[in-house]
Design an enzyme around this catalytic site. Structure first.
Site, PDB file in Angstrom:
ATOM      1  N   ASP A  53       0.847  -1.194   0.000  1.00 17.90           N
ATOM      2  CA  ASP A  53       0.000   0.000   0.000  1.00 17.90           C
ATOM      3  C   ASP A  53       0.885   1.248   0.000  1.00 17.90           C
ATOM      4  O   ASP A  53       1.683   1.449   0.913  1.00 17.90           O
ATOM      5  CB  ASP A  53      -0.877   0.027   1.263  1.00 17.90           C
ATOM      6  N   LYS A  87      -2.671   5.864  -4.443  1.00 19.02           N
ATOM      7  CA  LYS A  87      -3.815   6.744  -4.177  1.00 19.02           C
ATOM      8  C   LYS A  87      -3.659   8.089  -4.863  1.00 19.02           C
ATOM      9  O   LYS A  87      -2.561   8.665  -4.879  1.00 19.02           O
ATOM     10  CB  LYS A  87      -3.969   6.959  -2.665  1.00 19.02           C
ATOM     11  N   HIS A 120      -7.761   9.230  -2.277  1.00 24.93           N
ATOM     12  CA  HIS A 120      -7.152   9.197  -0.938  1.00 24.93           C
ATOM     13  C   HIS A 120      -8.041   9.824   0.133  1.00 24.93           C
ATOM     14  O   HIS A 120      -8.083   9.371   1.269  1.00 24.93           O
ATOM     15  CB  HIS A 120      -5.808   9.943  -0.986  1.00 24.93           C
TER      16      HIS A 120
HETATM   17  N1  LIG Z   1      -5.564   5.991   3.513  1.00 23.86           N
HETATM   18  C1  LIG Z   1      -5.070   6.769   4.434  1.00 23.86           C
HETATM   19  O1  LIG Z   1      -5.479   7.928   4.611  1.00 23.86           O
HETATM   20  C2  LIG Z   1      -3.975   6.244   5.319  1.00 23.86           C
HETATM   21  C3  LIG Z   1      -3.629   6.935   6.503  1.00 23.86           C
HETATM   22  C4  LIG Z   1      -2.639   6.393   7.324  1.00 23.86           C
HETATM   23  C5  LIG Z   1      -1.987   5.220   6.965  1.00 23.86           C
HETATM   24  N2  LIG Z   1      -2.330   4.580   5.800  1.00 23.86           N
HETATM   25  C6  LIG Z   1      -1.653   3.333   5.384  1.00 23.86           C
HETATM   26  O2  LIG Z   1      -1.693   2.415   6.476  1.00 23.86           O
HETATM   27  C7  LIG Z   1      -0.359   2.004   6.775  1.00 23.86           C
HETATM   28  C8  LIG Z   1      -0.230   1.637   8.245  1.00 23.86           C
HETATM   29  O3  LIG Z   1      -0.594   2.710   9.080  1.00 23.86           O
HETATM   30  P1  LIG Z   1       0.469   3.622   9.850  1.00 23.86           P
HETATM   31  O4  LIG Z   1       1.772   3.585   9.143  1.00 23.86           O
HETATM   32  O5  LIG Z   1      -0.216   4.913  10.069  1.00 23.86           O
HETATM   33  O6  LIG Z   1       0.619   2.976  11.287  1.00 23.86           O
HETATM   34  P2  LIG Z   1       0.583   1.533  11.973  1.00 23.86           P
HETATM   35  O7  LIG Z   1       0.794   0.465  10.967  1.00 23.86           O
HETATM   36  O8  LIG Z   1      -0.605   1.523  12.858  1.00 23.86           O
HETATM   37  O9  LIG Z   1       1.840   1.647  12.910  1.00 23.86           O
HETATM   38  C9  LIG Z   1       3.152   1.675  12.405  1.00 23.86           C
HETATM   39  C10 LIG Z   1       4.112   1.769  13.593  1.00 23.86           C
HETATM   40  O10 LIG Z   1       4.001   0.587  14.392  1.00 23.86           O
HETATM   41  C11 LIG Z   1       5.303   0.090  14.685  1.00 23.86           C
HETATM   42  N3  LIG Z   1       5.216  -1.383  14.582  1.00 23.86           N
HETATM   43  C12 LIG Z   1       4.945  -2.124  13.485  1.00 23.86           C
HETATM   44  N4  LIG Z   1       4.928  -3.423  13.777  1.00 23.86           N
HETATM   45  C13 LIG Z   1       5.184  -3.516  15.106  1.00 23.86           C
HETATM   46  C14 LIG Z   1       5.300  -4.609  15.982  1.00 23.86           C
HETATM   47  N5  LIG Z   1       5.098  -5.858  15.565  1.00 23.86           N
HETATM   48  N6  LIG Z   1       5.594  -4.346  17.282  1.00 23.86           N
HETATM   49  C15 LIG Z   1       5.766  -3.074  17.726  1.00 23.86           C
HETATM   50  N7  LIG Z   1       5.671  -1.992  16.928  1.00 23.86           N
HETATM   51  C16 LIG Z   1       5.390  -2.220  15.623  1.00 23.86           C
HETATM   52  C17 LIG Z   1       6.203   0.644  13.620  1.00 23.86           C
HETATM   53  O11 LIG Z   1       7.474   0.901  14.171  1.00 23.86           O
HETATM   54  P3  LIG Z   1       8.815   0.118  13.657  1.00 23.86           P
HETATM   55  O12 LIG Z   1       9.166   0.718  12.338  1.00 23.86           O
HETATM   56  O13 LIG Z   1       9.760   0.456  14.753  1.00 23.86           O
HETATM   57  O14 LIG Z   1       8.458  -1.338  13.595  1.00 23.86           O
HETATM   58  C18 LIG Z   1       5.538   1.944  13.211  1.00 23.86           C
HETATM   59  O15 LIG Z   1       6.043   3.035  13.946  1.00 23.86           O
HETATM   60  C19 LIG Z   1       0.479   3.201   6.334  1.00 23.86           C
HETATM   61  O16 LIG Z   1       1.841   2.895   6.283  1.00 23.86           O
HETATM   62  C20 LIG Z   1      -0.184   3.542   5.029  1.00 23.86           C
HETATM   63  O17 LIG Z   1       0.238   2.659   4.007  1.00 23.86           O
HETATM   64  C21 LIG Z   1      -3.315   5.062   4.991  1.00 23.86           C
END
Ligand SMILES: NC(=O)c1ccc[n+]([C@@H]2O[C@H](COP(=O)([O-])OP(=O)(O)OC[C@H]3O[C@@H](n4cnc5c(N)ncnc54)[C@H](OP(=O)(O)O)[C@@H]3O)[C@@H](O)[C@H]2O)c1
Length: 324
Positions: A53, A87, A120
């Protein structure tokens, strides 16, 4: 990745395509310009992720493209094995700008087509050079372009074959309802923030009733999001440290992260965790061989507090802002 505990590994979309239920998220603004992304996406593909993604506005599609190409060249994957999502950004909602945004993503990703292209966010922003959040006098400049018209642009892209499936992100029930009323092609996916602090049962039920698949973004509550998105005392403890999640993890001899991911796939909701660490990237794939029982699922749902990690408060006055 193994398949056990009766959990399908893909979701069938309403246009017949299949989307892997576990994907790798790539939003990490502070890493832009480094080769961290390329390494992380390569680690993800090596760990078995086949759904990536990304987005025009993440500014890292070139790195994602290099990672995909390097794994193709190593013979680890073929293009058709991958499900690549990008997106359309809000500065490109005008009909003439929609194909421009897609083409930029395709060039940067070194791809001929995307598997899924999402709108998006429902609010349009003014196009001013390459600014992602164009501002004047400290205010983000929006447009009144209707997301219903943007959807027509996405339908036209699907007809070119450059995108196999089309969908939306951050849409409410009311916005989906309005879109479905005029759409020739219904959105295949709505990608929204979902986790036990933001359960959104009504939205889940609505999307299921309309055969719109859901993808859960920020499944850990986005603990690594940029500081401008953090709200100090207004933010709850991180989900990964929540004692209820921790207790369930202990019972299953799993990590809190694995429980938070399993929570979605058990509801047939795709999930796209991000990590820059190879051991987390691998850990997050091991969610197919245990089952949360109804008591566990209810305990997780009971954590609901309507809290969102990802908001854009400056856009709140806009009529299409989805998080009122
Ligand atoms: N459509 C939209 O508007 C939108 C908005 C936000 C996000 N997204 C998508 O959703 C994806 C995921 O959301 P996000 O990046 O906001 O946050 P998330 O996946 O909820 O959290 C990511 C964080 O969690 C930590 N993490 C990951 N695996 C872990 C584990 N097993 N144990 C402990 N910590 C862990 C990572 O740190 P480390 O690097 O230290 O592991 C990172 O800082 C994004 O990357 C993006 O592709 C889309």
């Amino acid at each position: 990745m193994e398949e056990r505990a009766g959990q399908p590994r893909t979701i069938e979309l309403n246009d017949g395509s299949r989307m892997p239920i576990l994907g790798f998220g790539t939003w990490k603004p502070e890493a832009i310009g480094s080769d961290m992304y390329q390494r992380a996406v390569e680690a993800a593909i090596a760990a078995g992720y086949r759904h990536i993604d990304t987005a025009y506005c993440y500014g890292i599609e070139t790195e994602v493209g290099k990672a995909i190409q390097s794994k193709i060249q190593q013979g680890i994957i073929r293009r058709q094995d991958m499900f690549i999502v990008s997106k359309l950004w809000c500065t490109h909602h005008a009909s003439e700008d929609i194909p421009v945004c897609l083409n930029t993503s395709l060039i940067d990703l070194q791809l001929d087509y995307l598997d899924l292209y999402l709108m998006h966010f429902p609010v349009g922003l003014k196009k001013m050079g390459d600014d992602l959040f164009p501002e004047k006098d400290g205010k983000i400049l929006t447009t009144d372009i209707d997301y219903v018209n943007v959807w027509k642009g996405l339908e036209a892209l699907k007809a070119t074959g450059k995108v196999k499936s089309i969908g939306v992100s951050n849409f409410t029930i009311e916005q989906l309802e309005r879109l479905l009323y005029v759409a020739k092609i219904p959105p295949a996916v709505n990608q929204v923030e979902l986790h036990p602090y933001l359960v959104q049962s009504d939205l889940i039920d609505y999307c299921k009733s309309k055969n719109i698949a859901l993808t859960a973004h920020s499944p850990f509550g986005s603990p690594g999001r940029p500081s401008e998105h953090q709200r100090g005392d207004m933010d709850p403890r991180t989900l990964l440290d929540d004692p209820v999640v921790g207790d369930i993890a202990k019972k299953h001899k799993r990590t809190p992260g694995q429980v938070l991911l399993r929570y979605h796939i058990q509801q047939s909701i795709a999930v796209i965790p991000n990590s820059m660490k190879p051991h987390h990237i691998l850990e997050n794939t091991k969610i197919f061989d245990f089952t949360l029982d109804e008591e566990n699922m209810n305990a997780l749902r009971s954590l609901n507090r309507g809290w969102r990690a990802c908001i854009i408060p400056q856009l709140e006055p806009h009529p299409f802002y989805p998080f009122k």
